[in-house]
Write a protein that holds these residues in place. Sequence first.
Motif, PDB file in Angstrom:
ATOM      1  N   GLY A   1      36.484  -2.397 100.163  1.00 29.40           N
ATOM      2  CA  GLY A   1      36.719  -0.958 100.191  1.00 29.40           C
ATOM      3  C   GLY A   1      36.939  -0.452 101.594  1.00 29.40           C
ATOM      4  N   GLN A   2      37.153   0.841 101.691  1.00 33.41           N
ATOM      5  CA  GLN A   2      37.440   1.483 102.963  1.00 33.41           C
ATOM      6  C   GLN A   2      36.259   2.361 103.384  1.00 33.41           C
ATOM      7  OE1 GLN A   2      40.193   0.860 104.784  1.00 33.41           O
ATOM      8  NE2 GLN A   2      40.691  -0.685 103.237  1.00 33.41           N
ATOM      9  N   GLY A   3      35.230   1.785 103.910  1.00 35.61           N
ATOM     10  CA  GLY A   3      34.090   2.536 104.409  1.00 35.61           C
ATOM     11  C   GLY A   3      33.219   3.135 103.306  1.00 35.61           C
ATOM     12  N   PHE A   4      32.224   3.924 103.735  1.00 38.77           N
ATOM     13  CA  PHE A   4      31.271   4.552 102.817  1.00 38.77           C
ATOM     14  C   PHE A   4      31.627   6.016 102.619  1.00 38.77           C
ATOM     15  CE2 PHE A   4      28.613   0.933 103.858  1.00 38.77           C
ATOM     16  CZ  PHE A   4      27.848   0.747 102.711  1.00 38.77           C
ATOM     17  N   ASP A   5      31.547   6.465 101.397  1.00 39.26           N
ATOM     18  CA  ASP A   5      31.622   7.883 101.082  1.00 39.26           C
ATOM     19  C   ASP A   5      30.197   8.419 101.136  1.00 39.26           C
ATOM     20  OD1 ASP A   5      31.787  10.409 100.068  1.00 39.26           O
ATOM     21  OD2 ASP A   5      32.910   9.868  98.261  1.00 39.26           O
ATOM     22  N   ALA A   6      29.940   9.359 102.053  1.00 35.79           N
ATOM     23  CA  ALA A   6      28.578   9.864 102.255  1.00 35.79           C
ATOM     24  C   ALA A   6      27.965  10.404 100.965  1.00 35.79           C
ATOM     25  CB  ALA A   6      28.582  10.944 103.334  1.00 35.79           C
TER      26      ALA A   6
ATOM     27  N   THR B   1      33.088  -0.036 109.818  1.00 36.73           N
ATOM     28  CA  THR B   1      33.098   1.124 108.909  1.00 36.73           C
ATOM     29  C   THR B   1      32.506   0.790 107.552  1.00 36.73           C
ATOM     30  OG1 THR B   1      35.363   0.580 108.203  1.00 36.73           O
ATOM     31  CG2 THR B   1      35.099   2.139 110.043  1.00 36.73           C
ATOM     32  N   ASN B   2      32.367  -0.479 107.234  1.00 41.29           N
ATOM     33  CA  ASN B   2      31.780  -0.894 105.959  1.00 41.29           C
ATOM     34  C   ASN B   2      30.271  -1.135 106.066  1.00 41.29           C
ATOM     35  OD1 ASN B   2      34.054  -0.722 104.367  1.00 41.29           O
ATOM     36  ND2 ASN B   2      34.664  -2.840 104.693  1.00 41.29           N
ATOM     37  N   THR B   3      29.671  -0.622 107.124  1.00 42.80           N
ATOM     38  CA  THR B   3      28.231  -0.821 107.330  1.00 42.80           C
ATOM     39  C   THR B   3      27.564   0.510 107.675  1.00 42.80           C
ATOM     40  OG1 THR B   3      28.589  -3.070 108.158  1.00 42.80           O
ATOM     41  CG2 THR B   3      26.468  -2.061 108.650  1.00 42.80           C
ATOM     42  N   LYS B   4      26.383   0.740 107.073  1.00 42.46           N
ATOM     43  CA  LYS B   4      25.540   1.890 107.396  1.00 42.46           C
ATOM     44  C   LYS B   4      24.187   1.367 107.896  1.00 42.46           C
ATOM     45  CE  LYS B   4      27.802   5.730 106.125  1.00 42.46           C
ATOM     46  NZ  LYS B   4      28.022   6.887 107.018  1.00 42.46           N
ATOM     47  N   ILE B   5      23.594   2.114 108.840  1.00 38.70           N
ATOM     48  CA  ILE B   5      22.286   1.764 109.373  1.00 38.70           C
ATOM     49  C   ILE B   5      21.256   2.751 108.815  1.00 38.70           C
ATOM     50  CG2 ILE B   5      20.898   1.403 111.445  1.00 38.70           C
ATOM     51  CD1 ILE B   5      23.221  -0.537 111.192  1.00 38.70           C
ATOM     52  N   VAL B   6      20.158   2.217 108.247  1.00 33.84           N
ATOM     53  CA  VAL B   6      19.091   3.046 107.678  1.00 33.84           C
ATOM     54  C   VAL B   6      17.794   2.763 108.441  1.00 33.84           C
ATOM     55  CG1 VAL B   6      17.792   3.659 105.605  1.00 33.84           C
ATOM     56  CG2 VAL B   6      20.199   2.965 105.416  1.00 33.84           C
ATOM     57  N   GLN B   7      17.103   3.830 108.841  1.00 33.83           N
ATOM     58  CA  GLN B   7      15.852   3.684 109.579  1.00 33.83           C
ATOM     59  C   GLN B   7      14.780   4.622 109.024  1.00 33.83           C
ATOM     60  OE1 GLN B   7      17.431   4.477 113.618  1.00 33.83           O
ATOM     61  NE2 GLN B   7      16.826   2.384 114.147  1.00 33.83           N
ATOM     62  N   PHE B   8      13.534   4.158 109.075  1.00 35.15           N
ATOM     63  CA  PHE B   8      12.397   5.036 108.779  1.00 35.15           C
ATOM     64  C   PHE B   8      11.180   4.512 109.542  1.00 35.15           C
ATOM     65  CE2 PHE B   8      12.392   1.765 105.537  1.00 35.15           C
ATOM     66  CZ  PHE B   8      11.063   1.436 105.330  1.00 35.15           C
ATOM     67  N   THR B   9      10.328   5.451 109.972  1.00 32.10           N
ATOM     68  CA  THR B   9       9.167   5.106 110.784  1.00 32.10           C
ATOM     69  C   THR B   9       7.908   5.115 109.925  1.00 32.10           C
ATOM     70  OG1 THR B   9      10.191   6.075 112.746  1.00 32.10           O
ATOM     71  CG2 THR B   9       7.808   5.723 112.818  1.00 32.10           C
ATOM     72  N   THR B  10       7.121   4.064 110.046  1.00 30.88           N
ATOM     73  CA  THR B  10       5.912   3.924 109.230  1.00 30.88           C
ATOM     74  C   THR B  10       4.690   4.423 109.996  1.00 30.88           C
ATOM     75  OG1 THR B  10       5.509   1.684 110.050  1.00 30.88           O
ATOM     76  CG2 THR B  10       6.888   1.906 108.081  1.00 30.88           C
ATOM     77  N   ARG B  11       3.709   4.906 109.246  1.00 28.96           N
ATOM     78  CA  ARG B  11       2.416   5.277 109.802  1.00 28.96           C
ATOM     79  C   ARG B  11       1.284   4.657 108.974  1.00 28.96           C
ATOM     80  NH1 ARG B  11       4.977   6.213 113.578  1.00 28.96           N
ATOM     81  NH2 ARG B  11       5.198   8.156 114.769  1.00 28.96           N
ATOM     82  N   LYS B  12       1.460   4.660 107.657  1.00 33.48           N
ATOM     83  CA  LYS B  12       0.434   4.133 106.767  1.00 33.48           C
ATOM     84  C   LYS B  12       0.683   2.656 106.478  1.00 33.48           C
ATOM     85  CE  LYS B  12      -0.890   8.352 104.334  1.00 33.48           C
ATOM     86  NZ  LYS B  12      -2.329   8.200 104.672  1.00 33.48           N
ATOM     87  N   SER B  13      -0.402   1.897 106.369  1.00 34.35           N
ATOM     88  CA  SER B  13      -0.285   0.510 105.934  1.00 34.35           C
ATOM     89  C   SER B  13      -0.282   0.467 104.413  1.00 34.35           C
ATOM     90  CB  SER B  13      -1.449  -0.324 106.484  1.00 34.35           C
ATOM     91  OG  SER B  13      -2.687   0.178 106.003  1.00 34.35           O
ATOM     92  N   GLY B  14       0.311  -0.576 103.856  1.00 30.30           N
ATOM     93  CA  GLY B  14       0.395  -0.715 102.400  1.00 30.30           C
ATOM     94  C   GLY B  14       1.812  -0.990 101.953  1.00 30.30           C
TER      95      GLY B  14
END
Length: 280
Positions: free
Chosen positions: A51-56, A82-95
């Motif tokens: 395909g041609q990139g990601f549709d938001a 363009t065929n790749t997205k980066i996802v991030q999230f910061t953790t605080r709690k263990s589990g």
Amino acid sequence: GNRMNDRRSTARRKISQLLLSLSTSTTIEWITKEPFIAGQTLTFKLCKRSGQGFDAGMLSVGVEDPDGKSHETVISDDVTNTNTKIVQFTTRKSGKYDISVQMRGYHVFGSPLEKTVLSGDVSTLKSHIDKQENRMLMPRDVSQTVTIVLRDQYGNLCERDAYVHEQGLRIHIAEPDSVDEENVALSVKSALRAGCYELSFIVRKEGYFDGRITYFDQHLSDADLSILCVNESLYETVMKNAEKKSSHSYFEARLLDDLKGHSKPKKVYCYISPKQISIK
């Protein structure tokens, strides 16, 4: 009429197959390597093989923390692909964290998934004595136990590396304003509750002592002890009177210091109940 319905049904089926194909051709690749530790920003990328990139508008990412609360994520473009997205999230709690990645309502390959975040290093500011055991009356030459709760900087119980924690915990007992420590017999073991450790110790001398608990020589700021060590007979007498509701039983004592700044020991009377000590 029937032909029109058939055409619509065929079109919907083809659209569904296309969306399913798009979702299954998208994979999750983790950039952050395990083990994951509380406080880390975890990063993974979504890679679409065609395909041609990601549709938001097509992409939906959800993260739930161990309490089941929705966790904020940051999605950004990969400037190199363009065929790749980066996802991030910061953790605080263990589990365990539940992660879901969908393309127009269809899970991508490998979604949903679960990842475990471990507690961080022991924080001497967050660790503490369990259940307000910081004031102790104990008999001489008889083992007493205090429970220490080890937590990381975010308040998570330090559940891993129990053997290391057992080796690091120590208790130091000395008379007030003295640098000479008493010779104390000590043993440390993990309690039944994760992150908790039982320190059992014996004081060989009668008197009033200050107790400090350290973790690899670092002082646990919320784990100081005030210890009154007496002979076993007096200890049993105090315990029996404390169980009674009578206000007529008292013990004579010396007040070493008071709020008025008097340095000379003062004779006082202590009335002990199951809930409090009254000094008159």
